[in-house]
Design a protein around this motif. Structure first.
Motif, PDB file in Angstrom:
ATOM      1  N   PHE A   5      39.486  52.750  38.318  1.00 17.88           N
ATOM      2  CA  PHE A   5      40.270  51.543  38.067  1.00 17.88           C
ATOM      3  C   PHE A   5      39.341  50.375  37.760  1.00 17.88           C
ATOM      4  CE2 PHE A   5      41.752  47.491  39.713  1.00 17.88           C
ATOM      5  CZ  PHE A   5      42.928  47.327  39.011  1.00 17.88           C
ATOM      6  N   TYR A   6      38.285  50.255  38.556  1.00 18.74           N
ATOM      7  CA  TYR A   6      37.345  49.150  38.368  1.00 18.74           C
ATOM      8  C   TYR A   6      36.718  49.196  36.987  1.00 18.74           C
ATOM      9  CZ  TYR A   6      32.690  47.169  38.297  1.00 18.74           C
ATOM     10  OH  TYR A   6      31.548  46.524  37.917  1.00 18.74           O
ATOM     11  N   TRP A   7      36.314  50.385  36.545  1.00 17.80           N
ATOM     12  CA  TRP A   7      35.660  50.478  35.247  1.00 17.80           C
ATOM     13  C   TRP A   7      36.631  50.157  34.116  1.00 17.80           C
ATOM     14  CZ3 TRP A   7      30.719  50.335  34.634  1.00 17.80           C
ATOM     15  CH2 TRP A   7      30.205  50.523  33.358  1.00 17.80           C
ATOM     16  N   ASN A   8      37.884  50.614  34.236  1.00 16.13           N
ATOM     17  CA  ASN A   8      38.885  50.263  33.237  1.00 16.13           C
ATOM     18  C   ASN A   8      39.141  48.762  33.226  1.00 16.13           C
ATOM     19  OD1 ASN A   8      39.226  52.898  32.447  1.00 16.13           O
ATOM     20  ND2 ASN A   8      40.920  53.288  33.859  1.00 16.13           N
ATOM     21  N   LEU A   9      39.108  48.158  34.416  1.00 15.13           N
ATOM     22  CA  LEU A   9      39.282  46.715  34.516  1.00 15.13           C
ATOM     23  C   LEU A   9      38.160  46.003  33.784  1.00 15.13           C
ATOM     24  CD1 LEU A   9      41.011  44.498  35.912  1.00 15.13           C
ATOM     25  CD2 LEU A   9      39.349  44.544  37.770  1.00 15.13           C
ATOM     26  N   TYR A  10      36.935  46.524  33.945  1.00 14.00           N
ATOM     27  CA  TYR A  10      35.787  45.963  33.229  1.00 14.00           C
ATOM     28  C   TYR A  10      36.026  46.032  31.725  1.00 14.00           C
ATOM     29  CZ  TYR A  10      31.183  45.710  31.135  1.00 14.00           C
ATOM     30  OH  TYR A  10      30.128  45.377  30.339  1.00 14.00           O
ATOM     31  N   ASP A  11      36.477  47.187  31.249  1.00 13.74           N
ATOM     32  CA  ASP A  11      36.691  47.362  29.813  1.00 13.74           C
ATOM     33  C   ASP A  11      37.715  46.377  29.266  1.00 13.74           C
ATOM     34  OD1 ASP A  11      34.861  49.327  29.511  1.00 13.74           O
ATOM     35  OD2 ASP A  11      36.283  50.983  29.655  1.00 13.74           O
ATOM     36  N   ARG A 268      32.170  37.959  39.331  1.00 15.67           N
ATOM     37  CA  ARG A 268      33.059  37.940  38.177  1.00 15.67           C
ATOM     38  C   ARG A 268      34.523  37.996  38.605  1.00 15.67           C
ATOM     39  NH1 ARG A 268      32.503  42.824  35.775  1.00 15.67           N
ATOM     40  NH2 ARG A 268      34.436  43.416  36.792  1.00 15.67           N
ATOM     41  N   GLU A 269      34.835  38.831  39.588  1.00  6.45           N
ATOM     42  CA  GLU A 269      36.228  38.938  40.026  1.00  6.45           C
ATOM     43  C   GLU A 269      36.694  37.666  40.723  1.00  6.45           C
ATOM     44  OE1 GLU A 269      38.244  41.418  39.019  1.00  6.45           O
ATOM     45  OE2 GLU A 269      36.419  41.729  37.865  1.00  6.45           O
ATOM     46  N   LEU A 270      35.804  37.023  41.472  1.00  2.00           N
ATOM     47  CA  LEU A 270      36.160  35.731  42.067  1.00  2.00           C
ATOM     48  C   LEU A 270      36.410  34.692  40.979  1.00  2.00           C
ATOM     49  CD1 LEU A 270      33.727  35.413  45.132  1.00  2.00           C
ATOM     50  CD2 LEU A 270      36.232  35.485  45.208  1.00  2.00           C
ATOM     51  N   SER A 271      35.587  34.703  39.941  1.00  2.00           N
ATOM     52  CA  SER A 271      35.779  33.735  38.853  1.00  2.00           C
ATOM     53  C   SER A 271      37.104  33.980  38.140  1.00  2.00           C
ATOM     54  CB  SER A 271      34.607  33.803  37.869  1.00  2.00           C
ATOM     55  OG  SER A 271      34.630  34.986  37.089  1.00  2.00           O
ATOM     56  N   ARG A 272      37.497  35.240  38.022  1.00  2.00           N
ATOM     57  CA  ARG A 272      38.794  35.547  37.412  1.00  2.00           C
ATOM     58  C   ARG A 272      39.926  34.986  38.264  1.00  2.00           C
ATOM     59  NH1 ARG A 272      42.598  39.624  37.981  1.00  2.00           N
ATOM     60  NH2 ARG A 272      41.288  40.704  39.502  1.00  2.00           N
ATOM     61  N   LEU A 273      39.839  35.187  39.574  1.00  2.00           N
ATOM     62  CA  LEU A 273      40.875  34.685  40.473  1.00  2.00           C
ATOM     63  C   LEU A 273      40.902  33.159  40.509  1.00  2.00           C
ATOM     64  CD1 LEU A 273      40.461  37.188  43.458  1.00  2.00           C
ATOM     65  CD2 LEU A 273      42.265  37.171  41.719  1.00  2.00           C
ATOM     66  N   GLU A 280      33.698  32.582  30.364  1.00  2.00           N
ATOM     67  CA  GLU A 280      33.023  32.179  31.602  1.00  2.00           C
ATOM     68  C   GLU A 280      32.861  33.367  32.544  1.00  2.00           C
ATOM     69  OE1 GLU A 280      34.369  27.523  32.098  1.00  2.00           O
ATOM     70  OE2 GLU A 280      35.840  29.103  32.504  1.00  2.00           O
ATOM     71  N   GLN A 281      33.843  34.256  32.568  1.00  2.00           N
ATOM     72  CA  GLN A 281      33.704  35.471  33.381  1.00  2.00           C
ATOM     73  C   GLN A 281      32.530  36.312  32.894  1.00  2.00           C
ATOM     74  OE1 GLN A 281      37.483  37.648  33.874  1.00  2.00           O
ATOM     75  NE2 GLN A 281      38.545  35.726  33.422  1.00  2.00           N
ATOM     76  N   ARG A 282      32.351  36.354  31.586  1.00  2.00           N
ATOM     77  CA  ARG A 282      31.216  37.072  30.998  1.00  2.00           C
ATOM     78  C   ARG A 282      29.902  36.487  31.502  1.00  2.00           C
ATOM     79  NH1 ARG A 282      30.709  35.653  24.863  1.00  2.00           N
ATOM     80  NH2 ARG A 282      30.374  33.636  25.808  1.00  2.00           N
ATOM     81  N   GLN A 283      29.773  35.169  31.439  1.00  2.00           N
ATOM     82  CA  GLN A 283      28.537  34.541  31.894  1.00  2.00           C
ATOM     83  C   GLN A 283      28.333  34.738  33.393  1.00  2.00           C
ATOM     84  OE1 GLN A 283      27.066  30.847  30.178  1.00  2.00           O
ATOM     85  NE2 GLN A 283      28.992  30.631  29.056  1.00  2.00           N
ATOM     86  N   MET A 284      29.418  34.736  34.150  1.00  2.00           N
ATOM     87  CA  MET A 284      29.303  34.953  35.590  1.00  2.00           C
ATOM     88  C   MET A 284      28.764  36.348  35.885  1.00  2.00           C
ATOM     89  SD  MET A 284      29.639  33.549  38.539  1.00  2.00           S
ATOM     90  CE  MET A 284      30.670  32.115  38.205  1.00  2.00           C
ATOM     91  N   PHE A 285      29.243  37.332  35.138  1.00  2.07           N
ATOM     92  CA  PHE A 285      28.776  38.702  35.346  1.00  2.07           C
ATOM     93  C   PHE A 285      27.288  38.822  35.022  1.00  2.07           C
ATOM     94  CE2 PHE A 285      28.293  43.199  34.139  1.00  2.07           C
ATOM     95  CZ  PHE A 285      28.837  43.804  35.260  1.00  2.07           C
ATOM     96  N   GLY A 365      31.127  27.446  39.530  1.00  4.97           N
ATOM     97  CA  GLY A 365      30.459  28.719  39.278  1.00  4.97           C
ATOM     98  C   GLY A 365      29.324  28.984  40.250  1.00  4.97           C
ATOM     99  N   ALA A 366      28.526  27.957  40.553  1.00  4.01           N
ATOM    100  CA  ALA A 366      27.430  28.111  41.508  1.00  4.01           C
ATOM    101  C   ALA A 366      27.963  28.391  42.904  1.00  4.01           C
ATOM    102  CB  ALA A 366      26.564  26.851  41.511  1.00  4.01           C
ATOM    103  N   ARG A 367      29.076  27.776  43.258  1.00  2.00           N
ATOM    104  CA  ARG A 367      29.690  28.018  44.570  1.00  2.00           C
ATOM    105  C   ARG A 367      30.194  29.465  44.667  1.00  2.00           C
ATOM    106  NH1 ARG A 367      32.731  22.644  46.555  1.00  2.00           N
ATOM    107  NH2 ARG A 367      31.371  21.073  45.618  1.00  2.00           N
ATOM    108  N   ILE A 368      30.775  29.948  43.583  1.00  8.39           N
ATOM    109  CA  ILE A 368      31.249  31.333  43.559  1.00  8.39           C
ATOM    110  C   ILE A 368      30.089  32.300  43.760  1.00  8.39           C
ATOM    111  CG2 ILE A 368      32.145  33.126  42.011  1.00  8.39           C
ATOM    112  CD1 ILE A 368      34.032  30.996  40.855  1.00  8.39           C
ATOM    113  N   MET A 369      28.982  32.066  43.056  1.00  9.75           N
ATOM    114  CA  MET A 369      27.838  32.969  43.159  1.00  9.75           C
ATOM    115  C   MET A 369      27.269  32.970  44.570  1.00  9.75           C
ATOM    116  SD  MET A 369      26.187  35.165  41.340  1.00  9.75           S
ATOM    117  CE  MET A 369      26.530  34.664  39.651  1.00  9.75           C
ATOM    118  N   ALA A 370      27.222  31.808  45.212  1.00  8.90           N
ATOM    119  CA  ALA A 370      26.706  31.726  46.578  1.00  8.90           C
ATOM    120  C   ALA A 370      27.559  32.561  47.530  1.00  8.90           C
ATOM    121  CB  ALA A 370      26.663  30.270  47.032  1.00  8.90           C
ATOM    122  N   VAL A 371      28.878  32.456  47.405  1.00  7.34           N
ATOM    123  CA  VAL A 371      29.779  33.229  48.267  1.00  7.34           C
ATOM    124  C   VAL A 371      29.643  34.723  47.976  1.00  7.34           C
ATOM    125  CG1 VAL A 371      32.215  33.715  48.759  1.00  7.34           C
ATOM    126  CG2 VAL A 371      31.420  31.346  48.599  1.00  7.34           C
TER     127      VAL A 371
END
Length: 460
Positions: A5-11, A268-273, A280-285, A365-371
């Motif tokens: 499921f995760y990999w399909n979600l990535y795609d 990336r999933e936090l940024s989506r939520l 931006e999700q791309r850059q987060m990943f 974005g920086a706060r998301i990465m820290a968490v």
């Protein structure tokens, strides 16, 4: 909810965000890879405690020799990328010190490991082959089984100039110093090196500018001027190269073998939520994959210490985010990556490192990465402890949020979805498993073309 499921979600979420459609035809933006290659090359150089700017120097000398030889466009591209990444198989500082001697034994070990890493990326197969052979001796007796003209010409060039850079590291640019290097390389003709290449080097190295170009402050500018532009339409090429680099970083410690991939996924999933755009999700990943690239400068004995770090060791450890920030800040194609990756140990209360910025200076974005980094680290085994249980992770993260260290809203968002995030983190596959999936999906190659060629072909 498993990995499939995760990999399909990535795609569906991630890859499609890089392309646009026109009728039945799907287009992806043309991306210049040079800035990424320069940054990753600088990261690989951090492993060295002796030769600084090694990959840059090797690339400059190699491209100068290639111009004299008259390599074609594709060969120049392959030579440039291979020279910039040729020591990607070296992980530990101890290993790096061993190969920095001119007559160092077992030079093929890191060459084979570099081949193993990059051959997992279909579009880098040719580069991987060059790296595999970049310490092959002209006379033979190589682990690869090749000799003489069987060795790729790009590998022959890199081997010669790699040894030149090793010889020049402790020498002044003087007539005596240059003569000593030339004499040593000359003695390797027909034994270590192709005699024709030796003669080209001897001719080029008579110019004082040849050596000044390696030491001068203008060397970065020079390399950008003489290096070929590398373009790709495939985002997968970018992602897979970042995956490979994350693997190199995480391989420094057996306790962090999947850490960067896990942080990238959680971030990336936090940024989506949080409502980030697909771009931006791309850059987060990508920021998550590369957030610890600065750890290549940290000695393994510190990374793998079984117990708390002392003050001196902690000072060294805390440099890694500084290096991460400065390595990534020149990747202009992804302008937010350096901040999101480089600030992952900053705190809202201003007590983080290395810049001690406050909450008002930390982007979402920086706060998301820290968490994401804290959650992942608490979940993983470390040299001094096992991965923590859910109750303890919740307690620590809620306490940090209450102390104004990490963002309370992002923390609550993660903890409210704890089960899903934990399963995603624990189900991350090894780099080579991911790469094997990629081999079946990617058929694009690295290309170097006129950026307007595609548009002209559409309208003509």
């Amino acid at each position: 909810m498993g990995l499939k499921f995760y990999w399909n979600l990535y795609d569906t979420m991630y890859r499609d965000s890089f392309s646009y459609s026109e009728g039945a035809v799907m287009y992806s933006p043309l991306m210049n890879m040079n800035n990424l290659i320069f940054s990753l090359s600088k990261g690989i150089d951090l492993v060295s405690s002796g030769i600084m700017h090694h990959h840059k120097n090797v690339a400059i000398m190699a491209l100068k020799m290639a111009k004299v030889i008259g390599l074609d466009k594709k060969e120049m591209e392959r030579l440039f990328v291979s020279a910039m990444l040729h020591d990607i198989g070296v992980v530990s500082q101890k290993e790096k010190r061993l190969i920095e001697g001119y007559d160092a034994p077992d030079l093929h070990v890191h060459a084979c490991e570099g081949y193993r890493i990059l051959s997992a990326i279909p579009t880098f197969n040719d580069v991987a082959t060059v790296i595999r052979h970049h310490h092959d001796r002209w006379e033979g007796n190589n682990r690869t089984g090749t000799k003489g003209y069987e060795i790729p010409i790009e590998s022959q060039i890199i081997f010669l100039v790699d040894r030149v850079d090793v010889l020049s590291k402790d020498r002044e640019i003087s007539h005596k110093g240059v003569s000593m290097i030339q004499d040593r390389i000359s003695k390797g003709a027909d034994h270590l090196f192709n005699r024709d290449l030796v003669n080209i080097f001897l001719d080029l190295s008579e110019s004082r500018a040849f050596w000044l170009d390696l030491k001068d402050d203008f060397s970065n500018e020079l390399l950008r001027e003489i290096s070929p532009e590398i373009y790709t339409y495939s985002l997968d090429v970018i992602v897979d190269l970042c995956y490979a680099m994350a693997y190199v970083v995480d391989r420094k410690s057996p306790f962090t073998s999947k850490h960067s991939q896990r942080v990238a996924t959680v971030a990336r999933e936090l940024s989506r939520l949080c409502g980030f755009s697909p771009s931006e999700q791309r850059q987060m990943f990508l920021a998550g994959l590369l957030h610890d690239i600065g750890k290549l400068a940290v000695p393994e004995e510190i990374l793998n210490k079984e117990g708390p770090l002392n003050e001196a060791e902690m000072d060294i450890m805390m440099t890694h985010t500084y290096y991460t920030y400065h390595i990534l800040k020149h990747i202009h194609e992804f302008p937010k990556v350096e901040e999101w990756a480089g600030f992952h140990h900053e705190k809202l209360n201003g007590k983080g490192y290395p810049f001690r910025i406050t909450g008002g200076e930390m982007s979402l974005g920086a706060r998301i990465m820290a968490v994401a980094d804290i959650f992942t680290a608490l979940s993983e085994d470390r040299p001094y402890r096992k991965g923590m249980e859910e109750a303890r992770i919740r307690q620590i993260m809620q306490q940090m949020a209450g102390n104004n260290e990490i963002d309370p809203d992002i923390t609550a968002l993660l903890l409210d979805n704890y089960g899903w995030f934990h399963e995603v983190v624990m189900s991350i596959e090894e780099f080579y498993s991911i790469a094997e999936k990629r081999k079946k999906e990617i058929n694009n190659t690295i290309i170097s073309i006129d950026p307007w060629e595609k548009l002209r072909s559409i309208y003509n």
